[in-house]
Design a protein around this motif. Structure first.
Motif, short mmCIF file in Angstrom:
data_model
loop_
_atom_site.label_atom_id
_atom_site.label_comp_id
_atom_site.label_asym_id
_atom_site.label_seq_id
_atom_site.Cartn_x
_atom_site.Cartn_y
_atom_site.Cartn_z
N ALA A 159 -43.02 -12.38 124.78
CA ALA A 159 -42.61 -11.34 123.84
C ALA A 159 -42.08 -10.10 124.56
CB ALA A 159 -43.80 -10.96 122.95
N ASN A 160 -42.55 -9.84 125.78
CA ASN A 160 -42.20 -8.59 126.46
C ASN A 160 -41.48 -8.79 127.79
OD1 ASN A 160 -43.65 -7.00 124.47
ND2 ASN A 160 -45.54 -7.71 125.46
N ASN A 161 -41.16 -10.02 128.14
CA ASN A 161 -40.66 -10.22 129.51
C ASN A 161 -39.79 -11.46 129.62
OD1 ASN A 161 -40.51 -9.47 132.23
ND2 ASN A 161 -42.16 -10.85 132.80
N LEU A 162 -38.79 -11.40 130.50
CA LEU A 162 -37.96 -12.54 130.87
C LEU A 162 -38.06 -12.71 132.38
CD1 LEU A 162 -34.72 -11.84 128.77
CD2 LEU A 162 -36.49 -13.54 128.28
N THR A 163 -38.57 -13.87 132.83
CA THR A 163 -38.79 -14.08 134.26
C THR A 163 -38.14 -15.39 134.70
OG1 THR A 163 -40.95 -13.00 134.05
CG2 THR A 163 -40.53 -14.24 136.08
N PRO A 164 -37.07 -15.33 135.52
CA PRO A 164 -36.46 -16.57 136.00
C PRO A 164 -37.43 -17.38 136.85
CG PRO A 164 -35.01 -14.68 136.38
CD PRO A 164 -36.36 -14.13 136.00
N SER A 165 -37.42 -18.69 136.65
CA SER A 165 -38.27 -19.55 137.47
C SER A 165 -37.72 -19.61 138.90
CB SER A 165 -38.31 -20.97 136.88
OG SER A 165 -37.03 -21.58 136.92
N ARG A 166 -38.61 -19.93 139.83
CA ARG A 166 -38.19 -20.02 141.23
C ARG A 166 -37.45 -21.32 141.48
NH1 ARG A 166 -44.32 -18.91 143.21
NH2 ARG A 166 -44.53 -16.74 142.54
N ALA A 167 -36.50 -21.26 142.37
CA ALA A 167 -35.86 -22.50 142.83
C ALA A 167 -36.81 -23.19 143.80
CB ALA A 167 -34.54 -22.19 143.52
N PRO A 168 -36.80 -24.53 143.86
CA PRO A 168 -37.66 -25.24 144.82
C PRO A 168 -37.38 -24.78 146.24
CG PRO A 168 -36.74 -26.77 143.22
CD PRO A 168 -36.05 -25.46 143.00
N ARG A 169 -38.44 -24.60 147.01
CA ARG A 169 -38.30 -24.16 148.40
C ARG A 169 -37.89 -25.31 149.31
NH1 ARG A 169 -41.86 -23.56 152.81
NH2 ARG A 169 -43.48 -24.62 151.62
N ARG A 170 -38.31 -26.52 148.96
CA ARG A 170 -38.00 -27.71 149.74
C ARG A 170 -37.22 -28.69 148.88
NH1 ARG A 170 -43.48 -29.60 152.63
NH2 ARG A 170 -41.99 -31.02 153.63
N PHE A 218 -29.58 -37.52 138.05
CA PHE A 218 -30.01 -36.60 137.00
C PHE A 218 -29.93 -35.17 137.51
CE2 PHE A 218 -33.79 -37.29 139.48
CZ PHE A 218 -34.59 -36.15 139.34
N VAL A 219 -29.74 -34.27 136.58
CA VAL A 219 -29.70 -32.84 136.86
C VAL A 219 -30.94 -32.20 136.27
CG1 VAL A 219 -28.48 -30.67 136.37
CG2 VAL A 219 -27.17 -32.74 136.88
N PHE A 220 -31.55 -31.29 137.01
CA PHE A 220 -32.57 -30.43 136.44
C PHE A 220 -32.23 -29.01 136.85
CE2 PHE A 220 -34.12 -30.95 140.71
CZ PHE A 220 -34.81 -29.78 141.00
N GLY A 221 -32.85 -28.04 136.23
CA GLY A 221 -32.44 -26.68 136.52
C GLY A 221 -33.56 -25.67 136.42
N ARG A 222 -33.20 -24.45 136.71
CA ARG A 222 -34.12 -23.33 136.54
C ARG A 222 -34.14 -22.95 135.07
NH1 ARG A 222 -31.96 -18.75 139.92
NH2 ARG A 222 -34.02 -17.82 139.57
N ALA A 256 -32.66 -42.40 142.64
CA ALA A 256 -31.60 -41.69 141.92
C ALA A 256 -31.25 -40.39 142.65
CB ALA A 256 -32.05 -41.37 140.49
N VAL A 257 -29.99 -39.97 142.51
CA VAL A 257 -29.55 -38.70 143.07
C VAL A 257 -30.12 -37.58 142.20
CG1 VAL A 257 -27.56 -37.26 143.62
CG2 VAL A 257 -27.45 -39.73 143.99
N CYS A 258 -30.75 -36.62 142.85
CA CYS A 258 -31.41 -35.51 142.17
C CYS A 258 -30.60 -34.24 142.42
CB CYS A 258 -32.83 -35.37 142.71
SG CYS A 258 -33.79 -34.03 142.02
N LEU A 259 -30.03 -33.68 141.37
CA LEU A 259 -29.15 -32.51 141.48
C LEU A 259 -29.80 -31.32 140.78
CD1 LEU A 259 -25.83 -34.30 140.47
CD2 LEU A 259 -26.57 -33.75 142.81
N MET A 260 -29.63 -30.14 141.36
CA MET A 260 -30.20 -28.94 140.74
C MET A 260 -29.10 -28.00 140.31
SD MET A 260 -33.02 -26.19 142.00
CE MET A 260 -33.44 -24.85 140.87
N ASP A 261 -29.18 -27.57 139.06
CA ASP A 261 -28.32 -26.52 138.54
C ASP A 261 -29.00 -25.19 138.85
OD1 ASP A 261 -26.71 -24.78 137.17
OD2 ASP A 261 -26.98 -25.71 135.20
#
Length: 304
Positions: free
Chosen positions: A129-140, A119-123, A194-199
């Motif tokens: 309303a006033n802000n766009l903030t990208p989520s952090r990528a996993p550190r581990r 499976f793929v998961f992503g940021r 399962a193989v865990c993939l990050m976009d």
């Protein structure tokens, strides 16, 4: 490609989300929209979208949800997947997918043999309303020992291949009562090997509003609120709900992860010294340093 979307009183946000599916980088898909007792015009919005698609390669199936909460709604769709589901993506009713996100996920999954669950998961981009903030990528590295204590696989970014979707389908009837369907998917699939993939490219605008069932919550106020909730046992109750469902699905886990699950479960019930020993044996960890400190503090206080 199947897209599973739970719906409940989403009229205000549905149109832009539905439109974003058309630019997802996947030319053929079927949307299962499971309405969970809406009292607004959500169904009308979905029907208009379906009619506009016409006889093309994409279509909509409007379904009736169980009206037992958002997690139960998604579990009902997972349990209903066909014998050969192909790729399966999850969607929320109030987000906006960013262009080509499905195309990227499918390309990543197709690099693996179809028989290997993955499976793929992503940021995502947290959107107020006033802000766009990208989520952090996993550190581990994501994995089962992480999944037991937190969820980093946001449901609105998850795409499973057919082999992983079949595991979720077969396990879903056993998972009743869980707190969160996407957290359970992260737990189940990593537990099953399962193989865990990050976009790494953000894939969705995650809309934050007063109607969110679960929100991002990054400010000081949210931090304080979470600590108060932990002290009152909310985190422990959520973990218990997830564990109860996961333990009923233990036949799907690989042997080493069954042992990790048992050590974690035993540790939660043990006195302090045994609790610390079993948690170390399970190897559980959170992604951020502050999250790890908070988790071990909750362990010491018996709030896990």
């Amino acid at each position: 490609m199947l897209i599973l979307m739970g719906v409940r009183n989403g009229e205000k946000y549905l149109e832009p989300q539905l439109a974003s599916f058309l630019a997802s980088g996947c030319e053929r898909w079927v949307l299962w929209a499971s309405d969970d007792g809406s009292t607004d015009r959500s169904i009308d919005v979905i029907k208009r979208f379906s009619n506009a698609l016409g006889e093309g390669p994409c279509s909509v199936s409007l379904r009736q949800g169980p009206e037992a909460g958002f997690a139960a709604n998604y579990l009902s769709m997972l349990a209903d997947l066909p014998d050969l589901p192909g790729h399966v993506a999850l969607a929320d009713q109030d987000d906006i997918w960013l262009p080509k996100r499905l195309g990227r996920a499918v390309a990543m999954l197709n690099r693996l043999p179809a028989t290997v669950p993955a499976f793929v998961f992503g940021r995502r981009i947290d959107w107020t309303a006033n802000n766009l903030t990208p989520s952090r990528a996993p550190r581990r590295r994501p994995g089962f020992s992480n999944a037991l204590v937190e969820n980093v696989a946001f449901g609105n970014t998850i795409v499973m291949n057919g082999a992983a979707a079949r595991i979720a389908r077969d396990a879903a009837p056993l998972a009743h009562g869980i707190y969160s369907h996407d957290w359970w998917i992260y737990q189940l699939l990593t537990g099953a090997g399962a193989v865990c993939l990050m976009d790494c490219e953000p894939s969705v605008l995650y809309r934050q509003h007063e109607g969110n069932v679960i929100g991002a919550g990054r400010g000081v106020t949210d931090w304080v609120r979470r600590k108060v909730q932990v002290s009152r046992g909310l985190y422990a109750r959520r973990i218990q709900a997830q564990l109860a469902g996961l333990e009923r699905c233990s036949e799907f886990l690989v042997p080493e992860n069954r042992k990790i699950l048992q050590a974690f479960s035993d540790g939660r019930r043990a006195p302090l010294r045994g609790r610390l020993r079993q948690m170390r044996r399970a190897g559980v960890y959170r992604q951020s340093r502050e999250g790890c400190v908070g988790f071990w503090g909750a362990v010491v206080l018996g709030r896990v």
